[in-house]
Design an enzyme around this catalytic site. Sequence first.
Site, PDB file in Angstrom:
ATOM      1  N   TYR A   1      16.409  30.339   8.895  1.00  0.00           N
ATOM      2  CA  TYR A   1      14.991  30.228   9.602  1.00  0.00           C
ATOM      3  C   TYR A   1      14.818  31.069  10.627  1.00  0.00           C
ATOM      4  CZ  TYR A   1      13.207  31.064   4.935  1.00  0.00           C
ATOM      5  OH  TYR A   1      12.950  31.063   3.488  1.00  0.00           O
TER       6      TYR A   1
ATOM      7  N   LYS B   1       1.192  -1.254   0.199  1.00  0.00           N
ATOM      8  CA  LYS B   1      -0.584  -0.327  -0.488  1.00  0.00           C
ATOM      9  C   LYS B   1       1.026   1.425   0.476  1.00  0.00           C
ATOM     10  CE  LYS B   1      -0.305   0.055   4.965  1.00  0.00           C
ATOM     11  NZ  LYS B   1      -1.590  -0.685   6.155  1.00  0.00           N
TER      12      LYS B   1
HETATM   13  C1  LIG Z   1      -0.171  -1.914   6.388  1.00  0.00           C
HETATM   14  C2  LIG Z   1      -1.142  -3.589   7.132  1.00  0.00           C
HETATM   15  C3  LIG Z   1      -0.460  -4.119   7.227  1.00  0.00           C
HETATM   16  C4  LIG Z   1       1.303  -4.227   7.176  1.00  0.00           C
HETATM   17  O1  LIG Z   1       1.865  -3.440   8.854  1.00  0.00           O
HETATM   18  P1  LIG Z   1       3.368  -3.258   8.923  1.00  0.00           P
HETATM   19  O2  LIG Z   1       3.132  -2.776  10.215  1.00  0.00           O
HETATM   20  O3  LIG Z   1       3.578  -2.138   8.228  1.00  0.00           O
HETATM   21  O4  LIG Z   1       3.799  -4.861   8.570  1.00  0.00           O
HETATM   22  C5  LIG Z   1      -0.835  -5.115   7.883  1.00  0.00           C
HETATM   23  N1  LIG Z   1      -2.276  -5.135   7.576  1.00  0.00           N
HETATM   24  C6  LIG Z   1      -3.112  -4.407   7.771  1.00  0.00           C
HETATM   25  C7  LIG Z   1      -4.750  -4.583   7.640  1.00  0.00           C
HETATM   26  C8  LIG Z   1      -1.923  -3.233   7.149  1.00  0.00           C
HETATM   27  O5  LIG Z   1      -4.049  -2.240   7.235  1.00  0.00           O
END
Ligand SMILES: *Cc1c(COP(=O)(O)O)cnc(C)c1O
Length: 364
Positions: free
Chosen positions: A255, A35
Site C-alpha cells: 500500500y 498485569k
Molecule cells: C507495571 C508496574 C510495575 C512493573 O514495571 P516493569 O517496568 O514492567 O518492571 C511495577 N510497579 C507498578 C506500580 C506497575 O504498574
Amino acid sequence: MPRPIEALVHRSALAHNLARVRAAAPDARVLAVVKANAYGHGIERVYEALRGADGFALLDLAEAERVRALGWRGPIVLLEGAFEPRDLEHVSRLDLWHVVHCSAQIDWLAAHKSARAQRVFLKMNSGMNRLGFAPAAYRAAWARLSALPQVGEITLATHFSDADGARGIAHQAAIFDAATRDLPGERSLANSAAILRHRLPQVTADWVRAGIMSYGSAPDFPAGDIAHWGLRPTMTLRARVIAVQQLERGDTVGYGSSYTAPGPTRIGIVACGYADGYPRHGAGGTPVLVDGVATVTVGRVSMDMLAVDLGPLADAGCGSEVTLWGEGPHGTRLPIDEVARAAGTIGYELMCALAARVPVQTVD
Ligand SMILES: *Cc1c(COP(=O)(O)O)cnc(C)c1O
C-alpha cells in the site's frame, strides 16, 4: 493447514529471567507483575515458570481470580487497588492485597464489613503524578488507615518515573525517604529498571515489582539490552514466507508504494500483519530474521502480510521461517526491543499487543 503464524512462550526463559530478578535484588521478595495478561503472554502460560516468585501483582479482579484458580495461595497485589466499594468484597473473598492511592479508597475501607483485616500498599506520589498521596498528605493517610479495624499491615509504596533514564530515581527516593523515615512497615519501590540500574538497599527493599525484565525485554533499551542484563526472550513471534516477488528497478511494494526497488530485488511476503500485533509504524527497515539470517522489512505492513527483503538469502523462498521477534532457528535471536525501536515504540507495547488470533504454544 492453519495460517502459518504462531507465537511461542518460553517457560525456561521466564524462569531464567526470574532468577535474574532474584540475583539483582537478593534481599527482596519478588512480586511477579502479571498485569495485561502477563504482558501479553497469558497468565496461565507463565504461571508455572513464575510461581517461584513470592507473589503476583496485577490490576484486574478477573486476573486475580485466574491466578487463584491456578492454585496460588500466596500474595496477590492489586496495583491500582479498588475501583469501587464493591471491589473490597472480592478483595476479601480472594484474600488480595491492594493499593490505596486516594482518600475515596480509604472511605470505602472504613465502610467495608470485613471478616479479616486487609493488607494494603499505601502509595505515595513522589513525583510521577499518576497515583498516590502527596508527600505532605501521606502521613495523615497512613494514620487514618492504621486506625481502621479493616486494615492490617500497611506497606509503604511508590513508583519511579525515570528509573530507566537519565533523570534517575534519586529525587523521588529522597522525597519518599523523608516522608516515611519514622513510619513502620515494609517498603515497595522498585520496578524492573530500578532493580537493574539502581540496586541500592533502600530501592530494592522488601518487595520489588518485576515486570518487563521477567519477559525478556530491557527496560532501558538501547542503553542496556537483554544480552547486557543477562535476560532471555520469553516470547517468539514467527511466521512463514507465503509468496516471493522478483522486483525490477522502480517496482514498488505494498500500500502506498512506500518502497521502491533500487534494482533487481527478491521480496518475501510473510503471513504476519498488524492484525497479528505486528507494529504498523515501522515504515520499512525493521529488523527481521529469515531462516535465522538478519534482513529487514520493506514497504508498509498490511493487516495480514508484510514484505521482507530476501536479498541476503539466496536460498529462501516460500515456506522459509520468519522470526518477527524472539528466538530464531539455530540459536539465532532477535530481541523484541530492536523491533520496537524501529517501530518507534517499546518492547512492552509489542508483547502486550500480540493479537488473540495468533495461536500460542508454550514450550520449554
Ligand atoms: C507495571 C508496574 C510495575 C512493573 O514495571 P516493569 O517496568 O514492567 O518492571 C511495577 N510497579 C507498578 C506500580 C506497575 O504498574
